[in-house]
Write a protein that holds these residues in place. Sequence first.
Motif, mmCIF file in Angstrom:
data_model
loop_
_atom_site.group_PDB
_atom_site.id
_atom_site.type_symbol
_atom_site.label_atom_id
_atom_site.label_comp_id
_atom_site.label_asym_id
_atom_site.label_seq_id
_atom_site.Cartn_x
_atom_site.Cartn_y
_atom_site.Cartn_z
ATOM 1 N N ARG A 148 0.822 -1.198 0.000
ATOM 2 C CA ARG A 148 0.000 0.000 0.000
ATOM 3 C C ARG A 148 0.867 1.264 0.000
ATOM 4 N N GLU A 149 0.217 2.387 -0.216
ATOM 5 C CA GLU A 149 0.925 3.659 -0.336
ATOM 6 C C GLU A 149 1.714 3.993 0.929
ATOM 7 N N GLU A 150 1.129 3.720 2.100
ATOM 8 C CA GLU A 150 1.828 4.058 3.339
ATOM 9 C C GLU A 150 3.107 3.233 3.522
ATOM 10 N N THR A 151 3.092 2.007 3.010
ATOM 11 C CA THR A 151 4.292 1.167 3.087
ATOM 12 C C THR A 151 5.381 1.705 2.165
ATOM 13 N N LEU A 152 4.980 2.108 0.950
ATOM 14 C CA LEU A 152 5.949 2.677 0.007
ATOM 15 C C LEU A 152 6.596 3.927 0.597
ATOM 16 N N LYS A 153 5.796 4.744 1.275
ATOM 17 C CA LYS A 153 6.333 5.982 1.855
ATOM 18 C C LYS A 153 7.197 5.702 3.071
ATOM 19 N N GLU A 154 6.761 4.776 3.907
ATOM 20 C CA GLU A 154 7.499 4.465 5.133
ATOM 21 C C GLU A 154 8.925 4.011 4.829
ATOM 22 N N TYR A 155 9.052 3.179 3.796
ATOM 23 C CA TYR A 155 10.377 2.634 3.445
ATOM 24 C C TYR A 155 11.014 3.369 2.260
ATOM 25 N N GLN A 156 10.368 4.426 1.774
ATOM 26 C CA GLN A 156 10.907 5.304 0.732
ATOM 27 C C GLN A 156 11.329 4.516 -0.522
ATOM 28 N N LEU A 157 10.456 3.618 -0.969
ATOM 29 C CA LEU A 157 10.773 2.757 -2.103
ATOM 30 C C LEU A 157 10.808 3.558 -3.405
ATOM 31 N N GLY A 158 11.523 3.020 -4.394
ATOM 32 C CA GLY A 158 11.686 3.763 -5.642
ATOM 33 C C GLY A 158 11.919 2.860 -6.835
ATOM 34 N N TYR A 159 12.325 3.495 -7.929
ATOM 35 C CA TYR A 159 12.584 2.759 -9.174
ATOM 36 C C TYR A 159 13.650 3.514 -9.975
ATOM 37 N N CYS A 160 14.520 2.760 -10.656
ATOM 38 C CA CYS A 160 15.525 3.362 -11.532
ATOM 39 C C CYS A 160 15.212 2.959 -12.974
ATOM 40 N N PRO A 161 14.771 3.890 -13.810
ATOM 41 C CA PRO A 161 14.427 3.554 -15.199
ATOM 42 C C PRO A 161 15.624 3.004 -15.978
#
Length: 647
Positions: A148-161
């Motif tokens: 969920r969105e809160e999990t992505l924000k809590e752990y500051q997840l990302g992506y490298c194109p």
Amino acid sequence: MIDHDTVIRILDAANIVEVIQDFVTLKKRGANYIGLCPFHHEKTPSFNVSPSKGIYKCFGCGKGGSVVNFLMEHEHFSYPEALKYLARKYNIEVVEKELTDEEKRQQSERESLLVLTSWAQKFFTRMLNQHPEGREVGMSYFRERGFREETLKEYQLGYCPEERGILSKSAQQAGYKKEFLLKSGLSVERGPELADRFSGRVIFPIHSISGQVIGFGGRILKSGEKTAKYLNSPESEIYHKSRIVYGIFQAKREIISREKCYLVEGYTDVLSLFQAGIKNVVASSGTALTPEQIRLIRRFTGNVTVIYDGDEAGIKASLRGIDLLLEEGLDVRVVAMPPGEDPDSFARKVSQNELEEYIRNHEQDFISFKTSLLLEEASSDPVKRAQMITEVVRSIALISDRIKRAVYIRECASLLDIDEKILYTEVYQRRRKKAEETFRKFSLDQEVRLRSTPVPSFVKEVYSEPQEKEIIRLLLHYGDRELFPLDELAPESEYISVAEYIIQEIKNDELEFRNLVYRKIFEDYQRLLSRGEEPDHRYFINHDDPQVRELVADLLSNPYVLSKVHSRKGVHVKTEDLILKKSVPETLIAYKTKILKMAAQEKLSEIGKAQEKKLPTEEITRIQQEYRIIKEVITTIAHDRKMVIIT
């Protein structure tokens, strides 16, 4: 630069206990707080924090200072960085003038790397949310896994194109130097241009205990790629994978409040359990556990539950990790996931209540887990069964607490249907061997060896005052004298002192002086040594305890007299150095032998009384077994020392 008034506001607002509790578990003791020192490895708390004085002090390693000193020492902050950290914590606005190019060049490598990794985290997160490929590929991956969105924000997840060098080019355009892009591992050199290490991967930022981004983990999403599925940042000035566990920053407060840490293997295991409501969870990030990682967890709790995959590889990994956790003094429990499941997949299949119930119902102490697992493998094969018993004994021998060891030995004996006496002997032989390897890597002549047989843990409340007095006399007279070289190949380099030897022998065998005055002197001597101080006669002669002053004056006024155990025919003493090499070890041997003989007599008396009272057979058998163990230890000591002991 931070102006003076702002600095004063920050220092006035900072509560040293609140700040240090973010890194160390503290317990109130009187007006102060105490905990395990984060600057050196210890199992007994010696780290003190005084809120009234605003200082911390470790009486083990000697480090101390203010709250700013702590952050600079622990987090390797510069002075301005420590102030900024406190300002953020207490919501104090810091306005700084813009750094000039010259000032930027003067920033430390560490600070430059931290600034870069912080920028990179924001870049990866922006790419995940705003770049077309990030939304289509990266976000789809996370959504498919149910994050969920809160999990992505809590752990500051990302992506490298996958766009060629997108991060490297953006970083350089933002003013970040090629030197630090390479040192951080964000970029690699491929021809004239920089390439992105994490190209085409979803990104898991790795945070320090204080929340700074120090590295990254990246997972490739394309199938069939001839590259590692997971890729981590390389070792750098700020990132050492053996010293950090994934998720510790997000989990530390929950670990403290629940007094337990769940340990899993991978990034997504942490995320799924966190999202399922189990927030006191960290991961070893797919690497083998290290002592440094375990000590980091131990700052916040002494209780760890290891959750491993339900396949054979995961279970084998759990066994390797358990022994390290035990050796570092943690209480260990184990949960194996259902066959074919890992914490990530299982957490996504069941509800939060079902997950918590499964963990609660399948949590086992390590001895039950390991024994049942190995029993299944051994089946009826006697060779495998013997190997299995050796494996279980090896784990029990790593436990430092003697009471816990005794409990596990008894439980193991019951589970394996084996004589408890055999397990006692094996466990303590292993502990003695380990102590030799770790603490006493120096040689002795053939007549006096340092392989001192331990006193069984059930021998309690037995003492011999004359031997205690002799040990204290040696400690006071010769504590600072060199005894044996730590390295037999380089005897001129470093020596263990008489005091260090005596203290190691007494503590390793978990003995305790019954005479309170002798005990006070021994404990004071040990405490002073642990502070790095050299105890001298003046300290004890001027002691605040009059009984200590009187005894020490008496012991120090008497000349050295060779103990009776060294005056046997055939022993020729030529120098004081030779006297100490023989007298110190043999005094300790005599002490333990006397205790064992007295304990044996007590056991004989217990057996007689138990038979008179017609106690249950199993109780009489237990006392008889303990008596036999004591007699065997006495015989072993006699054999090892080439001494004839009449019993």
